[in-house]
Motif scaffolding. Structure first.
Motif, short mmCIF file in Angstrom:
data_model
loop_
_atom_site.label_atom_id
_atom_site.label_comp_id
_atom_site.label_asym_id
_atom_site.label_seq_id
_atom_site.Cartn_x
_atom_site.Cartn_y
_atom_site.Cartn_z
N LYS A 146 0.86 -1.17 0.00
CA LYS A 146 0.00 0.00 0.00
C LYS A 146 0.90 1.23 0.00
CE LYS A 146 -3.72 1.86 2.71
NZ LYS A 146 -3.05 2.66 3.72
N LYS A 147 0.63 2.15 -0.94
CA LYS A 147 1.51 3.31 -1.06
C LYS A 147 1.21 4.33 0.05
CE LYS A 147 3.00 1.48 -4.82
NZ LYS A 147 3.49 0.17 -4.34
N GLU A 148 2.27 4.87 0.60
CA GLU A 148 2.10 5.86 1.66
C GLU A 148 2.87 7.13 1.32
OE1 GLU A 148 1.45 3.55 5.78
OE2 GLU A 148 3.51 3.51 5.05
#
Ligand code: ARG
Length: 608
Positions: free
Chosen positions: A137-139
């Motif tokens: 999941k991109k943060e």
């Protein structure tokens, strides 16, 4: 009461697996599933998967959950023992393309043997598509690092922060996160009062002519001396601070000039070390400091203390040191700017992770900033400050790193010495006779900057570390030089065999990679762990694990290369046989090593 629990989804089809699969995570899923089926009434049973170590008798990984589960059951008055638990888990373990077989051993260990086909598949993916990061999941991540102070020296502590912060940014960028690299320069504060006052005296026409402040530190020392000795000057310096903070244009231009001189000096270091970051110093937060102070006042978080306004992380316990949010003269502090900065990073930058790479001496400062920001509702729930602390750099005498004459060491001189020493080392090995001048220069720089970075990153960062060019330039042991040599050697194997990358990839398409000798399998299993290492490091931000991993790869490679020839030659030295699958393993090894070195910010060379 047994609850309906969600079971993890398991991978059943190898074709859905890519080269970036994290094996240990899949094993965790498999055993979560198995333990959940064997003991549905246990809430959150421990899922313990570890690497088995060097003895092949214990399998590749182990599941060590049987012992603690047996304890949990005993506490519930169930009569059992770890071995029985282990067997029950084994009976419920679903078949998986990842697992060759499982054995119950000793007191209740489950020894797991990894399936070769999976490993071959992963290596084929690495050969076809490159070393891909595990999906995630991109943060939005803010990394605050380097952060030297204007006009003061950039010292070895800042060098550590620069090296560690860059590498942390690199690993997070590799994983696809949106990383904001911030240089929180100390570019605002009372020291500018004396600097400006001194500038006015020494270079009164500084507004029309750029003064030649070649040595800003000497300039800083002079002004500090006057500040300490001359009452008149001191008064004027304070008056300058007031003018500066009121944004008087003359004072702002003097301030800008001084900052620019410093920034150019810092930039030289960043260019050499190939570091990218955005300059956003304390001055950026001027207006935001007003806003955060108002918010804290309105919220009733500030207390008066001898004319200052302070804030406690915990207003009941009042332990540790409170923040000084407003000084008795109305001025702001380092604390104020960090409160404004965290607010800006949460609310404007919309960060998910807030990383600060700063020397361990400042850890309480950041604990307090975290507590106060949380108290004021700036940080919410799971949001937190991640303090990435590090120890001090020591000289070879184990004392604080200083020059012979006792002065602090200038970074530019340190890098210069690194270049000199690295060239000496290459010449000592006779490389100047083999390499072209261009190749030699590339090798010299790769070795010099690589060894400085690697020496820093390969130690557990919380510890102090001894700076020693002799140690870091050693070509044996876990050093950059050793790894860079190992890599060029691997790269030269295919060259000697006169096989181009295209030819090799054609072979990959035709036959695919297959394991042969036991030493190949051993090396392959090490390469398989790359995603696991990357995920671990991106969580705990301890880069030495990646360095240890690199060393493990090159050791496994050495063992493989000692036992398995890749190219067979006859007595005249003519190539008579090429073992393609071994060349493929060399290529995959080189790629994983290159990617790891790249994450550490270390440039590789094809020849040295
Ligand atoms: N300028 C500070 C120093 O040299 C480091 C700043 C670290 N970052 C921060 N947000 N406080 O010690």
């Amino acid at each position: 009461v047994s609850k309906e629990k969600k079971r993890p989804t398991l991978i059943t089809d190898l074709n859905s697996v890519e080269g970036n699969i994290c094996i240990v995570d899949e094993l965790k899923n498999i055993f979560e599933f198995a333990i959940g089926s064997a003991y549905p009434d246990l809430e959150d049973p421990p899922i313990v998967i570890t690497l088995s170590g060097n003895n092949p008798k214990f399998g590749d990984y182990q599941c060590n959950s049987a012992m603690p589960i047996s304890q949990l059951l005993k506490a519930k008055n169930v009569k059992t023992n770890p071995r029985e638990v282990a067997n029950n888990i084994l009976n419920k373990t679903p078949s998986s393309p990842f697992i060759e077989r499982i054995e119950v051993a000793g007191a209740g260990f489950l020894n797991i043997y990894i399936n070769k086909t999976v490993a071959e598949h992963v290596l084929n993916c690495i050969l076809r598509f490159g070393v891909k990061p595990p999906p995630m999941k991109k943060e939005r991540v803010i990394v605050d690092f380097s952060s030297p102070n204007i006009a003061k020296e950039m010292h070895v502590g800042h060098l550590r922060s620069t090296i560690i912060g860059d590498s942390i940014s690199r690993i997070l960028e590799y994983l696809g996160h949106d990383v904001l690299r911030l240089n929180h320069l100390g570019d605002w504060g009372t020291q500018f009062g004396m600097l400006i006052a001194h500038l006015q005296d020494k270079f009164p026409d500084f507004k029309t002519h750029s003064p030649p402040i070649s040595d800003l530190q000497a300039f800083y020392k002079e002004s500090k001396k006057r500040f300490d000795e001359d009452e008149e000057f001191k008064k004027r310096a304070y008056a300058c601070v007031v003018q500066l903070q009121a944004h008087h244009p003359d004072y702002i231009s003097a301030w800008k000039l001084i900052c620019e001189v410093s920034r150019q000096e810092f930039q030289k270091i960043y260019d050499r070390l190939n570091i990218n970051l955005i300059a956003r110093g304390e001055s950026f937060y001027q207006d935001r400091m007003d806003a955060v102070v108002k918010q804290l006042k309105d919220g009733g978080y500030l207390e008066e203390d001898e004319g200052r306004l302070i804030m406690w992380g915990d207003p009941v316990k009042k332990d540790g040191i409170p923040l000084t949010v407003v000084k008795s003269d109305g001025g702001y502090t380092y604390d104020t700017s960090d409160m404004a900065a965290i607010k800006q990073r949460v609310e404007e930058e919309k960060g998910n992770r807030f990383i600060y790479v700063v020397d361990a001496g400042q850890s309480t400062h950041f604990v307090t900033i975290d507590a106060c920001a949380r108290r004021a509702g700036i940080l919410k729930n799971s949001q937190k400050i991640e303090f990435v602390g590090f120890g001090v750099v020591l000289g070879e005498d184990k004392k604080k790193f200083k020059t012979r004459s006792g002065d602090t060491i200038k970074l530019s001189e340190l890098l210069e010495e690194g270049l000199k020493r690295s060239l000496d080392k290459l010449v000592e090995k006779g490389r100047d006779k083999v390499l072209t001048p261009e190749e030699l220069k590339l090798a010299q720089e790769a070795v010099a900057y690589g060894c400085i970075k690697y020496a820093d990153l390969s130690h557990n960062r919380v510890n102090d570390y001894v700076f020693s060019f002799d140690k870091m330039l050693d070509d044996k042991g876990n050093t950059a030089v050793y790894l860079l040599y190992a890599l060029t050697r691997i790269r030269s194997i295919a060259r000697t065999a006169q096989i181009s990358l295209d030819q090799l990839l054609e072979e990959v398409d035709k036959t695919g990679f297959k394991f042969g000798h036991e030493a190949e399998w051993k090396l392959g299993k090490v390469l398989l762990r790359f995603p696991e290492i990357i995920l671990k490091v991106s969580n705990d931000l301890y880069l030495h694990s990646l360095c240890e991993y690199l060393y493990e790869i090159s050791s496994a490679f050495t063992e493989f290369y000692d036992k398995c020839y890749c190219v067979e030659k006859d007595k005249e030295g003519k190539i008579v046989n090429i073992i393609f699958s071994r060349l493929m393993l060399c290529e995959a090894t080189a790629r994983v090593m290159e990617k790891s070195l790249d994450i550490l910010g270390i440039k590789t060379v094809s020849k040295m």
